[in-house]
Design a protein around this motif. Sequence first.
Motif, PDB file in Angstrom:
ATOM      1  N   PRO A  31       3.608   3.184   0.196  1.00 32.60           N
ATOM      2  CA  PRO A  31       3.337   1.889  -0.428  1.00 32.60           C
ATOM      3  C   PRO A  31       1.952   1.350  -0.086  1.00 32.60           C
ATOM      4  O   PRO A  31       1.365   1.719   0.930  1.00 32.60           O
ATOM      5  N   THR A  32       1.454   0.491  -0.949  1.00 36.62           N
ATOM      6  CA  THR A  32       0.276  -0.298  -0.631  1.00 36.62           C
ATOM      7  C   THR A  32       0.814  -1.601  -0.060  1.00 36.62           C
ATOM      8  O   THR A  32       1.595  -2.291  -0.715  1.00 36.62           O
ATOM      9  N   VAL A  33       0.442  -1.869   1.165  1.00 36.92           N
ATOM     10  CA  VAL A  33       1.093  -2.967   1.883  1.00 36.92           C
ATOM     11  C   VAL A  33       0.419  -4.316   1.687  1.00 36.92           C
ATOM     12  O   VAL A  33       0.065  -5.004   2.632  1.00 36.92           O
ATOM     13  N   TRP A  34       0.278  -4.678   0.423  1.00 32.49           N
ATOM     14  CA  TRP A  34      -0.297  -5.991   0.126  1.00 32.49           C
ATOM     15  C   TRP A  34       0.814  -6.984  -0.219  1.00 32.49           C
ATOM     16  O   TRP A  34       0.599  -8.159  -0.415  1.00 32.49           O
ATOM     17  N   ASN A  35       2.058  -6.436  -0.276  1.00 35.74           N
ATOM     18  CA  ASN A  35       3.193  -7.239  -0.701  1.00 35.74           C
ATOM     19  C   ASN A  35       4.457  -6.440  -0.373  1.00 35.74           C
ATOM     20  O   ASN A  35       4.374  -5.341   0.166  1.00 35.74           O
ATOM     21  N   PHE A  36       5.621  -6.965  -0.726  1.00 33.40           N
ATOM     22  CA  PHE A  36       6.848  -6.204  -0.523  1.00 33.40           C
ATOM     23  C   PHE A  36       6.931  -5.092  -1.561  1.00 33.40           C
ATOM     24  O   PHE A  36       6.506  -5.275  -2.696  1.00 33.40           O
ATOM     25  N   ALA A  37       7.478  -3.968  -1.163  1.00 28.85           N
ATOM     26  CA  ALA A  37       7.711  -2.899  -2.132  1.00 28.85           C
ATOM     27  C   ALA A  37       8.909  -3.306  -2.985  1.00 28.85           C
ATOM     28  O   ALA A  37       9.817  -3.983  -2.507  1.00 28.85           O
ATOM     29  N   ASN A  67       1.822   8.028   3.765  1.00 24.52           N
ATOM     30  CA  ASN A  67       0.706   7.141   4.079  1.00 24.52           C
ATOM     31  C   ASN A  67       1.045   5.682   3.811  1.00 24.52           C
ATOM     32  O   ASN A  67       1.944   5.369   3.024  1.00 24.52           O
ATOM     33  N   LEU A  68       0.327   4.803   4.470  1.00 30.45           N
ATOM     34  CA  LEU A  68       0.417   3.378   4.175  1.00 30.45           C
ATOM     35  C   LEU A  68      -0.982   2.961   3.753  1.00 30.45           C
ATOM     36  O   LEU A  68      -1.938   3.069   4.521  1.00 30.45           O
ATOM     37  N   THR A  69      -1.101   2.523   2.525  1.00 35.06           N
ATOM     38  CA  THR A  69      -2.403   2.105   2.020  1.00 35.06           C
ATOM     39  C   THR A  69      -2.647   0.671   2.449  1.00 35.06           C
ATOM     40  O   THR A  69      -2.054  -0.259   1.896  1.00 35.06           O
ATOM     41  N   ASP A  70      -3.507   0.526   3.440  1.00 33.79           N
ATOM     42  CA  ASP A  70      -3.751  -0.831   3.940  1.00 33.79           C
ATOM     43  C   ASP A  70      -5.170  -1.321   3.659  1.00 33.79           C
ATOM     44  O   ASP A  70      -5.619  -2.284   4.235  1.00 33.79           O
ATOM     45  N   VAL A  71      -5.858  -0.578   2.779  1.00 30.53           N
ATOM     46  CA  VAL A  71      -7.120  -1.112   2.266  1.00 30.53           C
ATOM     47  C   VAL A  71      -7.335  -0.561   0.858  1.00 30.53           C
ATOM     48  O   VAL A  71      -7.358   0.647   0.650  1.00 30.53           O
ATOM     49  N   ASP A  72      -7.396  -1.457  -0.087  1.00 32.46           N
ATOM     50  CA  ASP A  72      -7.727  -1.108  -1.471  1.00 32.46           C
ATOM     51  C   ASP A  72      -7.967  -2.417  -2.213  1.00 32.46           C
ATOM     52  O   ASP A  72      -7.905  -3.491  -1.603  1.00 32.46           O
ATOM     53  N   ILE A  76      -7.419  -6.170  -0.525  1.00 30.74           N
ATOM     54  CA  ILE A  76      -8.584  -7.019  -0.282  1.00 30.74           C
ATOM     55  C   ILE A  76      -8.463  -8.337  -1.037  1.00 30.74           C
ATOM     56  O   ILE A  76      -8.701  -9.414  -0.497  1.00 30.74           O
ATOM     57  N   LYS A  77      -8.035  -8.229  -2.265  1.00 35.78           N
ATOM     58  CA  LYS A  77      -7.883  -9.423  -3.087  1.00 35.78           C
ATOM     59  C   LYS A  77      -6.852 -10.389  -2.472  1.00 35.78           C
ATOM     60  O   LYS A  77      -7.081 -11.590  -2.372  1.00 35.78           O
ATOM     61  N   ALA A  78      -5.739  -9.807  -2.061  1.00 37.89           N
ATOM     62  CA  ALA A  78      -4.677 -10.629  -1.490  1.00 37.89           C
ATOM     63  C   ALA A  78      -5.111 -11.246  -0.167  1.00 37.89           C
ATOM     64  O   ALA A  78      -4.815 -12.417   0.112  1.00 37.89           O
ATOM     65  N   ALA A  79      -5.835 -10.470   0.635  1.00 39.27           N
ATOM     66  CA  ALA A  79      -6.312 -10.985   1.922  1.00 39.27           C
ATOM     67  C   ALA A  79      -7.294 -12.130   1.692  1.00 39.27           C
ATOM     68  O   ALA A  79      -7.210 -13.175   2.337  1.00 39.27           O
ATOM     69  N   ALA A  80      -8.197 -11.920   0.752  1.00 39.54           N
ATOM     70  CA  ALA A  80      -9.192 -12.953   0.459  1.00 39.54           C
ATOM     71  C   ALA A  80      -8.516 -14.223  -0.036  1.00 39.54           C
ATOM     72  O   ALA A  80      -8.854 -15.327   0.383  1.00 39.54           O
ATOM     73  N   ALA A  87      -5.856  -6.754   8.417  1.00 42.77           N
ATOM     74  CA  ALA A  87      -4.685  -6.450   9.229  1.00 42.77           C
ATOM     75  C   ALA A  87      -3.688  -7.609   9.294  1.00 42.77           C
ATOM     76  O   ALA A  87      -2.487  -7.408   9.345  1.00 42.77           O
ATOM     77  N   GLU A  88      -4.241  -8.817   9.270  1.00 44.81           N
ATOM     78  CA  GLU A  88      -3.368  -9.992   9.307  1.00 44.81           C
ATOM     79  C   GLU A  88      -2.443 -10.005   8.089  1.00 44.81           C
ATOM     80  O   GLU A  88      -1.291 -10.404   8.166  1.00 44.81           O
ATOM     81  N   LEU A  89      -3.021  -9.593   6.975  1.00 41.78           N
ATOM     82  CA  LEU A  89      -2.232  -9.589   5.749  1.00 41.78           C
ATOM     83  C   LEU A  89      -1.234  -8.436   5.740  1.00 41.78           C
ATOM     84  O   LEU A  89      -0.058  -8.613   5.399  1.00 41.78           O
ATOM     85  N   THR A  90      -1.694  -7.251   6.113  1.00 41.69           N
ATOM     86  CA  THR A  90      -0.865  -6.063   5.927  1.00 41.69           C
ATOM     87  C   THR A  90       0.227  -5.897   6.975  1.00 41.69           C
ATOM     88  O   THR A  90       1.300  -5.374   6.668  1.00 41.69           O
TER      89      THR A  90
END
Length: 479
Positions: A31-37, A67-72, A76-80, A87-90
């Motif tokens: 998963p891309t860890v910008w949110n819940f899967a 893998n865990l996608t923790d930068v894409d 970045i958009k969600a963190a911003a 890391a705080e976001l993911t």
Amino acid sequence: MSLHLFNTLTRQVEPFAPLEPPRVTMYTCGPTVWNFAHIGNFRTFLFEDLLRRHLEWSGYDVFHIMNLTDVDDRVIKAAAAAGKRLAELTEPFVRAFFEDRDFLRIKPAHVYPRATQYMTAMITLVQRLLERGVAYRGEDGSVYLAIAKFPGYGRLSQLDRRQLKVGARVASDEYAKDDPRDFALWKKTDAVDEQVGAAWDAPFGRGRPGWHLECSAMSLAEIGERFGVQTLDLHCGAIDLIFPHHENEIAQSEAATGQPFARTWLHGAFLNVKGTKMSKRYGNFLTARDLQEQGVDAGTFRTLVYQTHYRQPLDYTDEALDAARKGSLRLGEFRERLENEDGRRRTGADAGDRLGDLARQLEADVRAALDDDLDSPNALARVFDFVRAANGELDRGAGGSGVAAALAVFDRVMGLFAVLPGGRQVAPELERWVHERLAARDRARKSKDFKEADRIRDELKARGVEIEDTPAGTRWRVV
RNA sequence: GGCGCCGUAGCCAAGUGGUAAGGCGGAGGUCUGCAAAACCUCUAUUCGUCGGUUCGAUUCCGACCGGCGCCUCCA
């Protein structure tokens, strides 16, 4: 028959042959860890889970990487947007993913490499591609892979036979590339990247990895270090990853190593809602936590998923879910019955060990079905056949050693699917109350006061307790 | 426009060039004080439509109809 799998590379079902048996290296896009899967994502992970379990059941020694996608872009958009560092976001979403994985009884991978922790490997890979002349620095400072320099490009997605949609899209970086189809290995940092901490120094400029880079770098690093090879046995994901993700992974990996990147590519179909893929973008998604809140247990969801072949679209509806729940319950009831019969050490005639025979047949049938490109619907059909036949034998008084044999086999087979209903926690106080009520009902029944007995049954029902009178006493469960 | 996928009973869903698994639901029955569970019987002459190949096609080929995916972030 041995295990056969549909390889996207050849578009054919072919015998599975790992590079160095019994070891199997398996990489699954995580998963891309910008949110819940969402449960569409989990459908894919569940298909991979079945594959993993079946491989292990077949005697393979599987090394599973996810893998865990923790930068894409999305991270970045969600963190911003949240005013957070990467890391705080993911971090919370990584934890949530693991919780969801456990809730759904998915076997943990052996390693979960994160993109941000493999910068050195990624930078080295890009460096290598630059040295080999397959990659180049664009006018915008980003690094691209020149697909014209990689003759095999398009084999996986049959791109050699496809054309880009006319006027489909002209990305902002288009002018910087030699060929519009070239893709970014390394993206030059911008202000937002710096703000959220998504920027790393590299010999070819400060930047961040392109989406595809991590999978190549991390899988090669993991299997290279551990086994000294540069070819994966299995690489899995959902069909939307075939192009461009997997195609690009192949290009950048093979251009760098000169070795085949993965021997077998497997892709699962989508989980749909009303015919359309479940997706964050469409807002038609449900998370594992939503399931939990709705009281849907892992056994139910897994039953639903495995009753459809992994390469077939699965339309998610409440009706289908309910049917799956009933099926899962039926299997659970059967398991309990076997256990009870076994506990009573029935002295009934072995009846030629009919149960044992049925169980052995079941095991062979399930193996054959799964060997056939993971035909889980067929495998489950055989399980239900077995349950009916075994229940029949039990009804007719079969017992003896066959019961224990059947239980052992059944548990082994259920270990592949993990579709049995989850045990529900019952509050001690409720349990005491139920026992008291059942005792009262027993007394009423003994004195033929069935009216009172039925009243108590209704009373229990009102609090969600269903009961069932059996020769061995009254059983109950909370529904 | 290119590439690819799907269309099987009321719902979900396997499958094979030789006459349709399984689950859910429904009907009847056995058992039971009654329920429940379990078991038994029944529930698609038919596999989107039309052609073609074949002794024979749901299964192979073609056309068409309907739904969807990828080509842009994507499990």
